[in-house]
Structures are given as C-alpha cells and as structure tokens.
Design a protein around this motif. Structure first.
Motif, PDB file in Angstrom:
ATOM      1  N   ALA A 312      37.753 -47.968 -20.537  1.00 26.56           N
ATOM      2  CA  ALA A 312      36.564 -48.027 -19.679  1.00 26.56           C
ATOM      3  C   ALA A 312      36.523 -49.342 -18.897  1.00 26.56           C
ATOM      4  N   ASN A 315      38.171 -49.725 -15.436  1.00 26.42           N
ATOM      5  CA  ASN A 315      37.506 -49.134 -14.264  1.00 26.42           C
ATOM      6  C   ASN A 315      38.405 -48.175 -13.496  1.00 26.42           C
ATOM      7  N   LEU A 316      39.139 -47.356 -14.249  1.00 20.10           N
ATOM      8  CA  LEU A 316      40.034 -46.386 -13.615  1.00 20.10           C
ATOM      9  C   LEU A 316      39.266 -45.220 -13.010  1.00 20.10           C
ATOM     10  N   GLY A 317      38.095 -44.947 -13.533  1.00 18.98           N
ATOM     11  CA  GLY A 317      37.351 -43.778 -13.092  1.00 18.98           C
ATOM     12  C   GLY A 317      37.808 -42.550 -13.873  1.00 18.98           C
ATOM     13  N   PRO A 318      36.999 -41.493 -13.908  1.00 20.23           N
ATOM     14  CA  PRO A 318      37.339 -40.290 -14.686  1.00 20.23           C
ATOM     15  C   PRO A 318      38.686 -39.683 -14.304  1.00 20.23           C
ATOM     16  N   TYR A 319      38.954 -39.566 -12.995  1.00 22.55           N
ATOM     17  CA  TYR A 319      40.197 -38.928 -12.572  1.00 22.55           C
ATOM     18  C   TYR A 319      41.413 -39.816 -12.828  1.00 22.55           C
ATOM     19  N   GLY A 320      41.209 -41.127 -12.843  1.00 19.81           N
ATOM     20  CA  GLY A 320      42.308 -42.026 -13.211  1.00 19.81           C
ATOM     21  C   GLY A 320      42.713 -41.836 -14.654  1.00 19.81           C
ATOM     22  N   ALA A 356      34.246 -41.045 -20.716  1.00 24.77           N
ATOM     23  CA  ALA A 356      34.441 -40.786 -19.287  1.00 24.77           C
ATOM     24  C   ALA A 356      33.495 -39.707 -18.769  1.00 24.77           C
TER      25      ALA A 356
END
Length: 434
Positions: A312, A315-320, A356
C-alpha cells in the motif's frame, strides 16, 4: 529477528524444500512450524489445531463428493455420447466439429471439475474423429488443450472449492460468479474457430448433409439424463435450495443412478471411482492442512499485514497490484499446479487484495483464470503434458497450437478486470438476494 529477515528466511527454506522434492503439504507445514517457533513456545498445539480446523469442515465435505461425482461419470459412456450428441448441432457453423471440442469440454468440465481429466477424456474421443474427417490437426490440438481448462472454470470446480475454503468465502457465490466468465471463454474460443475457418476454408472437410431437427434430437437423446443432473446440481445451489455440500451429495447419488441406468456401473468401476476420488481428495486436503497451519503461523508473525502495508505504501494503485499478481501467478504456474498455487499464496495475497478494495469472490475468479493460463504455459503446463501424451507431438508444438486460444483467456482476464460487477460479482448478488 525483524520481519524482513524472517520472511526472506522462510521463503528460502520453502524453495529449498520444494526444490528437494519434499511434498508440498509437508513443506508448508515445516515452514509454518519454523515461523511459529519465533512467536510461540508450543507450536505443536497450533499445528494440530490448524490441521483439524482446516479439514474438519462441513463446507469442505463438498470437495470429495464433487470429485467422486466426476470420477463416476468419467467411467460412464458420457465422453463418447458428448461428441456424437453435440456434433449434429454445429455442422452448419464455420469450423463445424471443432466447436464440439469447446462444447464437450464445457459440459464434461462441469461434471469432472478437473482440467487434466477434461482435456484427456474429450481428446481421446475427439482427436481420432477429427483426424479421420480431415480437420487440421494444429487447430484441433490447440482447441482441445485450452478448452480442457474449462474443467476448472465451469462450476462445480475443485479449484473454486479450494479457493473458497482457503479465502473463507462462500463456495456457492464463487460457483455462481464463475458462470459468466466461463461462458465468455467458450464464446471467445468458438469465435476464434469461426474466424480461422473463414480464413482457411481449404483446411476443413466438405460440408456434411443437413439433418432434420428430429434427427438431431435423436442423436442427442443420450445426453439428456446427464444434462438434467448437471442442471439440478448447479441449479439447486444457485436458487438456494441446497448448500454446496448437499448439492454434491445429490450429485454423487444422481451419477450412481445414471451409471446404473446406462449399464456402466460395475463393482470394478465403483471401486476405481471411489479409490480415485479418495486419492485426489486426500492429496488436496493434506495440502490445505499444511497451508492452514502456515496461514495461522504467518498471521501470528505479522508478515502478511506488514507486506500488505508495504505494498500500500508503494502507491501502486489497485490495477498496479493486479498487474504484479498476474506476473507472480504466471511465473508460479510454470512450476506448480493450481491447488498449490492457491494455498501457497492465499495467506499473503488476500490481505493485499482486501486492502486494495477488491472483492474476494471476484479475486477467486481472477485466480482461476490465471490458473487456466498456467495450465497451458510451458514448461509445467499440465494440459500441455496431456496433449503431448495424447498426440506424441513436442511440447513446444502443442504450446504454439494453443497460443491463439491462450490469448482469448488473456482477453477474458482483461474483461473481468474492467467490468468486475457486470461479469463476475453482479450475478451472485442478484441471485442470492432474491
């Protein structure tokens, strides 16, 4: 010892044990025991408790019964009747009998729950028939290798039961959620066959005589009892009349009656089906028991929570996160079977997925699709091995024949990621809310 050092140590030990050929269940339990030593003075009690909790489950009782149902029907004449019964309905579609590969694998997969069994059984009947009639061998091999993966997508599926138990979600919800993605995969496979047939008319035999509707019905009459059994078993769960375990028990009873009526039930076939179901069920439950202990040990060490927080923080994001998991699971699929992939990763991955904001039922279908892709990914794609054995072809040749259908699985993976509610979670919510 800090969590990073401990997690790396556990990973190295697990890789060493698996590389040395130690049983997966024993490897998982050993790594769990090592992790537990760092947090508890009595790891043996946790081991016994975790193994009992993971196997002494009413929900998990559905697993051996679905396996037994598939074993019984595997020993009937279902596979022969599938090809003969479905063939008349696809004679006018471009690609003709090649579509029977997709339909037969979908239907047989819904009763066997096994990818390898589906691939081997349907291929045994379809390949000689297609070769005799002059169909292109490459497209026949590719369609059978990949359509065999429908055995783990079309419910009831052994892989889905294993995931639902490991992730502690409803088996029925996962079954219902798999219906639309399973149909999408079948439609995409058939769509590719249509396109291929239109572009390669010379690689197909001459058109066969047209049959009347009644002639088609007579050819398919033998499929009706099995179709009724499938509809009742799956339908009873979908409308809430039965739990997965109760539906599985009815499925076993119905398959025994069907085998008796078709005169394929003998003492030998009954014994072989029971032994086959026992072997496979014990293997899966033993793996689940080892995984349950590892999950409990990892939770106590705090490693999964720390990893989830670490991901988390990137900060990759959900799709990352999803993109990373796709790579991880495809790499794992080159060396492990589907059950092992799921139980090895659930304790680590589920906290990440929840953090996520993804639905765990949706993620179950996502994993099943990744396992399907892994089944036709060299060097340890189980379906590639099956087709290599059935045809005598080189594994690379089988893999290349499967490549266009492999891409259809990737397209399905993209679709369910872009439209999760419409294609996956919406149907179980709508059905179970009624």
């Amino acid at each position: 010892m800090d969590l990073l050092t401990l997690s790396l140590l556990l990973l190295v030990v697990l890789c060493m044990l698996l590389g040395a050929g130690v049983w997966i269940s024993m490897s998982l339990a050993a790594v769990g025991y090592l992790a537990m030593i760092t947090t508890s003075p009595t790891p043996g009690l946790f081991l016994a408790g975790a193994m009992w909790e993971s196997t002494g489950s009413w929900t998990l009782a559905a697993l051996p019964m679905f396996v037994w149902m598939g074993e019984i029907l595997f020993r009937t004449k279902l596979s022969e009747e599938l090809f003969n019964g479905l063939a008349p309905w696809v004679r006018r579609i471009p690609g003709r009998l090649l579509h029977v590969n997709i339909l037969a694998c979908g239907i047989f997969g819904s009763v066997s729950g096994s990818s390898a069994a589906t691939c081997a059984t349907v291929s045994k009947i379809a390949l000689p028939e297609l070769k005799k009639r002059g169909y292109d061998e490459r497209i026949a091999i590719g369609s059978l290798a990949t359509a065999g993966t429908l055995g783990i997508m079309i419910p009831p599926s052994i892989i889905m039961v294993v995931y639902a138990v490991a992730a502690e979600v409803s088996i029925v919800r996962v079954f219902i959620a798999g219906c639309l993605p399973g149909l999408i995969v079948m439609l995409l496979f058939s769509a590719y066959i249509v396109v291929w047939a239109l572009l390669n008319p010379a690689k197909q035999p001459a058109m066969e005589p047209r049959l009347s509707f009644m002639e088609k019905m007579r050819a398919s009459a033998q499929l009706i009892p099995c179709a009724i059994l499938i509809v009742v078993v799956i339908g009873s769960m979908f409308v809430g009349w039965a739990t997965a375990t109760e539906a599985a028990a009815f499925g076993v009873l119905g398959s025994l009656v069907l085998a008796a009526v078709t005169r394929t039930l003998s003492w030998e076939s009954f014994r072989d089906s029971l032994l086959g179901a026992t072997r496979l069920s014990c293997m899966i439950m033993f793996i689940l028991a080892g995984a349950a202990f590892l999950t409990k040990a990892m939770a106590l060490t705090g490693i999964p929570a720390a990893l989830a927080e670490g991901v988390a923080a990137l900060n990759l994001g959900p799709y990352g996160i999803i993109a990373i998991l796709v790579v991880v699971y495809i790499v794992l699929g080159t060396a492990l079977d589907g059950v092992s992939m799921i139980v090895l990763t659930t304790s680590i991955v589920v906290p990440m997925i929840q953090q996520a904001g993804f639905d765990l039922v949706w993620f179950g279908i996502f994993i099943v699709l990744l396992v399907e892709i892994a089944e036709i990914t060299p060097p340890v794609g189980f379906n590639l091995f099956v087709m290599q054995t059935m045809t005598g072809k080189d594994q690379g040749e089988v893999a290349m024949a499967s490549l266009p259908f492999f891409m259809m699985l990737v397209v399905t993976l993209v679709l369910i990621t872009l439209f999760p509610v419409t294609l996956v979670t919406g149907l179980p919510e709508w059905l179970l809310a009624r």
